[in-house]
Design a protein around this motif. Structure first.
Motif, short mmCIF file in Angstrom:
data_model
loop_
_atom_site.label_atom_id
_atom_site.label_comp_id
_atom_site.label_asym_id
_atom_site.label_seq_id
_atom_site.Cartn_x
_atom_site.Cartn_y
_atom_site.Cartn_z
N ASN A 1 0.74 -1.04 0.10
CA ASN A 1 -0.07 0.02 0.13
C ASN A 1 0.80 1.34 -0.08
O ASN A 1 0.50 2.23 -0.85
N ASP A 2 1.88 1.20 0.72
CA ASP A 2 2.77 2.53 0.98
C ASP A 2 3.55 2.77 -0.36
O ASP A 2 3.81 3.93 -0.75
N THR A 3 3.92 1.61 -1.14
CA THR A 3 4.46 1.81 -2.42
C THR A 3 3.41 2.39 -3.48
O THR A 3 3.64 3.21 -4.46
N GLU A 4 2.38 1.77 -3.41
CA GLU A 4 1.25 2.23 -4.21
C GLU A 4 0.78 3.75 -4.02
O GLU A 4 0.75 4.36 -5.01
N LYS A 5 0.97 4.00 -2.99
CA LYS A 5 0.65 5.49 -2.51
C LYS A 5 1.55 6.30 -2.99
O LYS A 5 1.44 7.36 -3.74
N TYR A 6 2.91 5.95 -2.90
CA TYR A 6 4.02 6.65 -3.28
C TYR A 6 3.79 7.22 -4.64
O TYR A 6 4.23 8.19 -5.40
N ASN B 1 1.30 6.74 -6.94
CA ASN B 1 0.25 7.54 -7.30
C ASN B 1 0.21 9.04 -7.17
O ASN B 1 -0.08 9.77 -7.81
N ASP B 2 0.77 9.39 -5.80
CA ASP B 2 1.06 10.60 -5.57
C ASP B 2 2.12 11.25 -6.47
O ASP B 2 1.82 12.37 -6.83
N ARG C 1 0.21 12.17 -9.69
CA ARG C 1 -0.52 13.29 -9.62
C ARG C 1 0.32 14.69 -9.46
O ARG C 1 -0.31 15.52 -10.20
N SER D 1 1.35 -2.55 -9.61
CA SER D 1 0.26 -1.65 -9.19
C SER D 1 -0.96 -1.84 -10.19
O SER D 1 -0.82 -2.22 -11.30
N SER E 1 -3.76 0.49 -9.56
CA SER E 1 -4.14 1.57 -9.80
C SER E 1 -3.76 2.62 -10.47
O SER E 1 -4.07 4.05 -10.45
N THR F 1 -5.01 6.27 -11.76
CA THR F 1 -4.65 7.62 -11.54
C THR F 1 -4.01 8.70 -12.36
O THR F 1 -4.17 9.74 -12.61
#
Length: 316
Positions: free
Chosen positions: A267-272, A274-275, A278, A301, A303, A307
């Motif tokens: 999850n942390d890697t996915e968020k990294y 995606n952020d 963006r 990933s 997502s 994104t």
């Protein structure tokens, strides 16, 4: 010399988003293809497209032996060039050489992998440039194109029109150039008038760029129902290009998104990722956003693509 520095994204349903990176040097919007010529698909498919892979410099002679189109306002010999769509952004510099006070006034229609118009650069985009140490009098302009993922090739159709043939250009008088180089007073002498003709020599320079998003060519997300486009042969050439009509061959279809790893991404890697996507899209750096999406999908990933699409559409 003009350089168009806008990041433009082409979406289905004829809508688009403009992401300004640097103020453009002209009010021209290359993605507005409303004024571009309408060319029958079968005529485009019959052309022999010259493949060029960056970095490359290529001279193209346009004469009576070249392929020609006479449809609507298009008149005489044309150049048909195929460029790779999987090497990132492309910087294409097109120069039309002035010789014997004559010049071919080029227009460029950029087509995506399905031979659909994606960008249009009229002859007014290619402006007069003074001769230099290794360059002569010419009309010149630089186009920066970013092919959307999933394409193999994009296409440049270079042509002149009956309207262009009725106009002229002006080149600087050699006496003024000499005076300028010698730091003398510029003489008050007339500049030679250059006729527009339907033959001439083009100089094409193509290089790939990794850090600037510009005009995106093709649909951002493809349709599974897209049919392959059939075009003429695309045999490599090292000399002057003289496209001829040839037997059609199959055009590859758009590639699917890369397969994700069997192990899910943390999850942390996915968020990294995606952020990062963006942030890059918001800053107008579409190339960086594309690279982050590719890397995220390679690492598993699920997502990143959604994104990316929502971010460049302004909904991220």
């Amino acid at each position: 010399m003009k350089k168009h520095l806008l990041a433009l994204c082409l979406f289905p349903a004829l809508s688009f988003t403009v992401l300004p990176v640097v103020a453009a040097s002209t009010s021209l919007n290359p993605q507005n293809v409303a004024t571009a010529p309408s060319i029958a698909p079968e005529k485009l498919q019959r052309l022999s497209w010259l493949p060029l892979a960056p970095p490359v410099s290529q001279d193209i002679a346009l004469n009576t032996a070249s392929a020609s189109l006479n449809e609507g306002d298009i008149s005489g010999p044309v150049a048909a060039v195929a460029l790779p769509a999987d090497q990132g952004s492309l910087e294409v510099t097109l120069a039309s050489i002035m010789k014997d006070q004559r010049v071919y006034a080029p227009n460029v229609l950029v087509l995506d992998s399905q031979l659909q118009p994606a960008a249009f650069f009229p002859s007014s985009y290619f402006t007069y440039q003074k001769p230099g140490i290794v360059a002569t009098n010419r009309l010149e302009g630089t186009m920066k194109l970013t092919p959307v993922l999933g394409q193999k090739q994009i296409y440049l159709l270079i042509y002149t029109t009956t309207r262009d043939l009725a106009q002229t250009s002006t080149m600087i008088n050699p006496a003024k150039l000499y005076a300028e180089g010698a730091s003398n007073a510029i003489p008050d002498v007339p500049d030679p008038v250059v006729r527009h003709v339907n033959t001439g020599t083009l100089s094409l320079k193509v290089k790939s760029e990794q850090n600037s998003g510009n005009i995106m060519i093709g649909k951002l997300f493809g349709s599974g129902e897209s049919k392959p486009v059939v075009v003429g042969s695309a045999n490599a050439s090292t000399g002057s290009a003289q496209p001829n009509i040839s037997t059609p061959t199959s055009m590859p279809t758009a590639a699917p998104a890369p397969a994700a790893k069997s192990e899910p991404m943390l999850n942390d890697t996915e968020k990294y990722f995606n952020d990062g996507i963006r942030k890059a899209a918001k800053a107008g750096d579409i190339d960086k956003a594309l690279k982050l999406m590719n890397e995220a999908e390679r690492l598993g990933s699920t997502s990143a693509r959604a994104t990316f699409i929502s971010s460049v559409k302004g909904k991220g």
